[in-house]
Design a protein around this motif. Structure first.
Motif, PDB file in Angstrom:
ATOM      1  N   ILE A 138       0.244  37.065 -14.556  1.00  0.00           N
ATOM      2  CA  ILE A 138       0.889  36.892 -13.251  1.00  0.00           C
ATOM      3  C   ILE A 138      -0.182  36.697 -12.194  1.00  0.00           C
ATOM      4  O   ILE A 138      -0.924  37.620 -11.873  1.00  0.00           O
ATOM      5  CB  ILE A 138       1.759  38.102 -12.882  1.00  0.00           C
ATOM      6  CG1 ILE A 138       2.624  38.535 -14.067  1.00  0.00           C
ATOM      7  CG2 ILE A 138       2.627  37.789 -11.673  1.00  0.00           C
ATOM      8  CD1 ILE A 138       3.431  39.786 -13.812  1.00  0.00           C
ATOM      9  N   SER A 139      -0.261  35.505 -11.650  1.00  0.00           N
ATOM     10  CA  SER A 139      -1.270  35.237 -10.623  1.00  0.00           C
ATOM     11  C   SER A 139      -0.795  35.761  -9.269  1.00  0.00           C
ATOM     12  O   SER A 139       0.384  36.056  -9.068  1.00  0.00           O
ATOM     13  CB  SER A 139      -1.559  33.732 -10.534  1.00  0.00           C
ATOM     14  OG  SER A 139      -0.395  33.017 -10.159  1.00  0.00           O
ATOM     15  N   GLN A 140      -1.732  35.868  -8.350  1.00  0.00           N
ATOM     16  CA  GLN A 140      -1.435  36.421  -7.023  1.00  0.00           C
ATOM     17  C   GLN A 140      -1.118  35.278  -6.062  1.00  0.00           C
ATOM     18  O   GLN A 140      -1.927  34.906  -5.214  1.00  0.00           O
ATOM     19  CB  GLN A 140      -2.620  37.253  -6.520  1.00  0.00           C
ATOM     20  CG  GLN A 140      -2.296  38.109  -5.309  1.00  0.00           C
ATOM     21  CD  GLN A 140      -3.443  39.045  -4.975  1.00  0.00           C
ATOM     22  OE1 GLN A 140      -4.542  38.900  -5.482  1.00  0.00           O
ATOM     23  NE2 GLN A 140      -3.194  40.013  -4.107  1.00  0.00           N
ATOM     24  N   SER A 141       0.074  34.732  -6.173  1.00  0.00           N
ATOM     25  CA  SER A 141       0.520  33.683  -5.256  1.00  0.00           C
ATOM     26  C   SER A 141       2.025  33.763  -5.129  1.00  0.00           C
ATOM     27  O   SER A 141       2.714  34.227  -6.055  1.00  0.00           O
ATOM     28  CB  SER A 141       0.101  32.295  -5.769  1.00  0.00           C
ATOM     29  OG  SER A 141       0.765  31.978  -6.963  1.00  0.00           O
ATOM     30  N   ASP A 142       2.540  33.305  -3.999  1.00  0.00           N
ATOM     31  CA  ASP A 142       3.960  33.449  -3.704  1.00  0.00           C
ATOM     32  C   ASP A 142       4.860  32.767  -4.728  1.00  0.00           C
ATOM     33  O   ASP A 142       5.842  33.354  -5.178  1.00  0.00           O
ATOM     34  CB  ASP A 142       4.255  32.924  -2.291  1.00  0.00           C
ATOM     35  CG  ASP A 142       5.658  33.267  -1.823  1.00  0.00           C
ATOM     36  OD1 ASP A 142       6.566  33.294  -2.656  1.00  0.00           O
ATOM     37  OD2 ASP A 142       5.842  33.510  -0.630  1.00  0.00           O
ATOM     38  N   PRO A 143       4.561  31.556  -5.185  1.00  0.00           N
ATOM     39  CA  PRO A 143       5.479  30.959  -6.159  1.00  0.00           C
ATOM     40  C   PRO A 143       5.393  31.570  -7.556  1.00  0.00           C
ATOM     41  O   PRO A 143       6.279  31.361  -8.377  1.00  0.00           O
ATOM     42  CB  PRO A 143       5.039  29.482  -6.202  1.00  0.00           C
ATOM     43  CG  PRO A 143       4.100  29.290  -5.070  1.00  0.00           C
ATOM     44  CD  PRO A 143       3.494  30.621  -4.798  1.00  0.00           C
ATOM     45  N   ALA A 144       4.326  32.311  -7.839  1.00  0.00           N
ATOM     46  CA  ALA A 144       4.092  32.780  -9.203  1.00  0.00           C
ATOM     47  C   ALA A 144       4.987  33.963  -9.550  1.00  0.00           C
ATOM     48  O   ALA A 144       5.243  34.845  -8.720  1.00  0.00           O
ATOM     49  CB  ALA A 144       2.631  33.162  -9.382  1.00  0.00           C
ATOM     50  N   SER A 145       5.448  33.994 -10.791  1.00  0.00           N
ATOM     51  CA  SER A 145       6.234  35.125 -11.279  1.00  0.00           C
ATOM     52  C   SER A 145       6.167  35.134 -12.801  1.00  0.00           C
ATOM     53  O   SER A 145       5.712  34.180 -13.437  1.00  0.00           O
ATOM     54  CB  SER A 145       7.689  35.024 -10.813  1.00  0.00           C
ATOM     55  OG  SER A 145       8.307  33.861 -11.345  1.00  0.00           O
ATOM     56  N   LEU A 146       6.625  36.222 -13.380  1.00  0.00           N
ATOM     57  CA  LEU A 146       6.700  36.359 -14.825  1.00  0.00           C
ATOM     58  C   LEU A 146       8.167  36.556 -15.191  1.00  0.00           C
ATOM     59  O   LEU A 146       8.768  37.583 -14.858  1.00  0.00           O
ATOM     60  CB  LEU A 146       5.864  37.546 -15.305  1.00  0.00           C
ATOM     61  CG  LEU A 146       5.766  37.754 -16.814  1.00  0.00           C
ATOM     62  CD1 LEU A 146       5.015  36.596 -17.468  1.00  0.00           C
ATOM     63  CD2 LEU A 146       5.083  39.077 -17.135  1.00  0.00           C
ATOM     64  N   TYR A 147       8.745  35.553 -15.845  1.00  0.00           N
ATOM     65  CA  TYR A 147      10.151  35.630 -16.229  1.00  0.00           C
ATOM     66  C   TYR A 147      10.289  36.504 -17.470  1.00  0.00           C
ATOM     67  O   TYR A 147       9.546  36.345 -18.442  1.00  0.00           O
ATOM     68  CB  TYR A 147      10.698  34.232 -16.503  1.00  0.00           C
ATOM     69  CG  TYR A 147      12.180  34.199 -16.778  1.00  0.00           C
ATOM     70  CD1 TYR A 147      13.102  34.266 -15.743  1.00  0.00           C
ATOM     71  CD2 TYR A 147      12.650  34.122 -18.077  1.00  0.00           C
ATOM     72  CE1 TYR A 147      14.462  34.253 -15.992  1.00  0.00           C
ATOM     73  CE2 TYR A 147      14.012  34.096 -18.341  1.00  0.00           C
ATOM     74  CZ  TYR A 147      14.912  34.165 -17.287  1.00  0.00           C
ATOM     75  OH  TYR A 147      16.260  34.156 -17.546  1.00  0.00           O
ATOM     76  N   ILE A 148      11.244  37.415 -17.438  1.00  0.00           N
ATOM     77  CA  ILE A 148      11.450  38.392 -18.501  1.00  0.00           C
ATOM     78  C   ILE A 148      12.788  38.089 -19.165  1.00  0.00           C
ATOM     79  O   ILE A 148      13.827  38.070 -18.500  1.00  0.00           O
ATOM     80  CB  ILE A 148      11.435  39.825 -17.933  1.00  0.00           C
ATOM     81  CG1 ILE A 148      10.131  40.084 -17.168  1.00  0.00           C
ATOM     82  CG2 ILE A 148      11.639  40.851 -19.034  1.00  0.00           C
ATOM     83  CD1 ILE A 148      10.169  41.331 -16.305  1.00  0.00           C
TER      84      ILE A 148
END
Length: 372
Positions: A138-148
């Protein structure tokens, strides 16, 4: 996992075992990668049998599943899934957005699918440990996320149509950047409203997150694409009630037939999925008090009349994958209905998007954001 009917053992998150992947992959470039096409190095799996209940939760290297050709989930769609995300804030901490709502919905889906239920808190702790292990994805940027993606499938090897005596619950993670929709898709979606296809019906499973609901919608989605639209606006009944937009819940912000400013969304009557983002939008809008907030039936006639007299302010969809997505056009009976959404700065959906993102990325404090 918790005890229940015909289960004799209980395994807790504290019993979780972890087998580290000795060959972790180099982190790929996520820019432009299609949603759900890249997976992390590890997965969580928990087996269940009627005779022995839930077995020990295990985090292992990501691997293919081995299933019997007569596996009940393959033949009769005895399966379900969930979808949620983890986010990295500016403070470098990871957060989950209202995950217990997903756990509660997953239990309701399991009951409807005749699959074993589980202790939501225990499963959530196992998922938290998996996300913690894969935090570098998970990078530190607004669009980034980790889908679970938690998934529960019947694994009994039988061609009989019955409640399975074996099941597998597993969780995989998929990192991503940006929109759920394909690169190049317009910011405001075009929807194809065609009553010949029905997504769900009363007494069915439209309010559960089951794969069959989605697989059966793919043909209509491709036909929508042939009509120049990105998604289907699902209609129901002789009065053509608006139910969902693609895989999203749908909201109409308008001046209603009584001259009152209203944010309306279809009610939870068994047809519509009770979305976590949907619930969050309703709670925020009610707290703000900017307009009347209603769960009510909306029809194509309501939308057409509202557009003709200039009472529609915006139409938008909501969901975990897309968050909030404006609709710019609805193709209905060969006519393009253009939805006002050009000046996004003053739209209610813009304010909702900002508030939800600020919570998810930890820019504002909220008990909706759970630290990993």
């Amino acid at each position: 996992m918790s005890p229940g009917p015909n289960r004799t053992t209980v395994d807790r998150a504290v019993d979780l075992t972890i087998e580290l992947n000795p060959e972790c992959q180099t982190k790929p470039d996520l820019e432009g990668a299609p949603f759900g096409s890249i997976f992390t190095d590890h997965m969580l799996s928990i087996e269940w049998t009627l005779a022995h209940g839930w077995q020990t939760p295990r985090i292992t290297p990501f691997r293919n599943l081995s299933l019997h050709p007569a596996c009940s989930s393959l033949h009769y769609a005895i399966q379900l899934f969930e979808g949620m995300k983890a986010y990295r804030g500016a403070d470098n901490r990871l957060r989950l957005f209202r995950p217990m709502l997903n756990m509660d919905r997953m239990v309701r889906s399991a009951e409807r699918a005749c699959l074993p239920v589980f202790d939501q808190v225990e499963l959530m702790e196992c998922i938290r440990r998996l996300v913690e292990l894969e935090s570098e994805w998970i990078s530190q940027s607004d669009p980034a996320s980790l889908y679970i993606r938690p998934t529960l499938i019947g694994t009994e090897a039988t061609l009989g149509v019955k409640r399975p005596s074996r099941a597998l619950l597993y969780v995989v993670l998929s990192p991503g950047l940006g929109s759920y929709f394909s690169p190049g898709a317009p910011e405001a979606l075009a929807l194809w409203a065609e009553p010949k296809y029905i997504r769900a019906w009363r007494g069915g499973t439209g309010d559960c997150k089951m794969g069959g609901n989605y697989g059966a919608s793919i043909a209509a989605q491709y036909e929508a694409a042939e009509q120049g639209c990105q998604q289907v606006l699902w209609l129901y009944g002789d009065d053509q009630q608006i139910t969902e937009a693609g895989t999203m819940n749908v909201f109409l912000h308008w001046i209603n037939e009584n001259g009152v400013e209203e944010l309306a969304t279809p009610p939870l009557d068994g047809i519509v999925l009770p979305g976590v983002t949907r619930q969050s939008i309703l709670e925020l809008a009610r707290e703000w008090g900017q307009c009347k907030v209603t769960e009510r039936y909306l029809t194509m006639a309501d939308l057409i009349t509202g557009l003709k007299v200039g009472r529609v302010r915006e139409l938008f969809g909501s969901g975990t994958a897309c968050l909030v997505c404006p609709v710019g056009r609805v193709l209905y009976q060969g006519e393009n209905l253009h939805i006002p959404c050009q000046d996004s700065s003053g739209l209610l959906s813009t304010r909702l998007t900002k508030e939800l993102k600020d919570i998810q990325y930890g820019r504002i404090p909220s008990d909706w954001a759970i630290l990993v």
